[in-house]
Write an enzyme that holds these catalytic residues in place. Sequence first.
Site, PDB file in Angstrom:
ATOM      1  CE1 TYR A   1      -3.778   2.409   0.526  1.00  0.00           C
ATOM      2  CE2 TYR A   1      -2.468   3.281   2.339  1.00  0.00           C
ATOM      3  CZ  TYR A   1      -3.542   3.389   1.471  1.00  0.00           C
ATOM      4  OH  TYR A   1      -4.377   4.478   1.540  1.00  0.00           O
ATOM      5  CE  LYS A  12      -3.631   5.648  -1.447  1.00  0.00           C
ATOM      6  NZ  LYS A  12      -4.550   6.536  -2.185  1.00  0.00           N
TER       7      LYS A  12
END
Length: 186
Positions: A98, A102
Amino acid sequence: MPGVEPVSLDITDPKSVAAAAALAGDVTLLVNNAGVAQARNLADGDVDRIRAEIETNVFGTLSMVRAFAPILARNGGGAIVNILSAASWFCYPGSSSYAVSKAAQWNLTNGVRMELDAQGTLVVGVHVGMVDTDLTAALDVAKMPPAEFVEIALDGLENGQVEIVADDLSRRAKAALAGPPRLLVP
């Protein structure tokens, strides 16, 4: 809300993105909030799930930007708001995938900001730790109410900020970038 029309959209499907753009010829604000969190380790996590996360969070956002940038230009410039994460600036155990997605989305935001400046499009990145949404429903941590987050984001947009740091976790993560790399666990 007057003037708002919901549109079904899969940001990972080019035909769906094109159809949404075709319906929204009067758009002056694009908010890229779609995202997934597969929460995988990079060294041994399921690579297909990691790819799906990057496909949504990075290439899905890019598809939306590419489809809507010409519309925004025709409508006077407008703005693009990309909802990012405090995890743009750090990794934490069990969710490195993740953070990678990002971090890439953060730099996508920075690149698009430079590229669309000449057409008068303001490109804003909004960093936040935890907002009380479906994405964070299973997490037993403090979360910002969605209305409070939206208010912070819209106030920053109205003030012309290009980067909005919406909460303390994001402020700490950004400040930590000035020091040596270390494990930062929220």
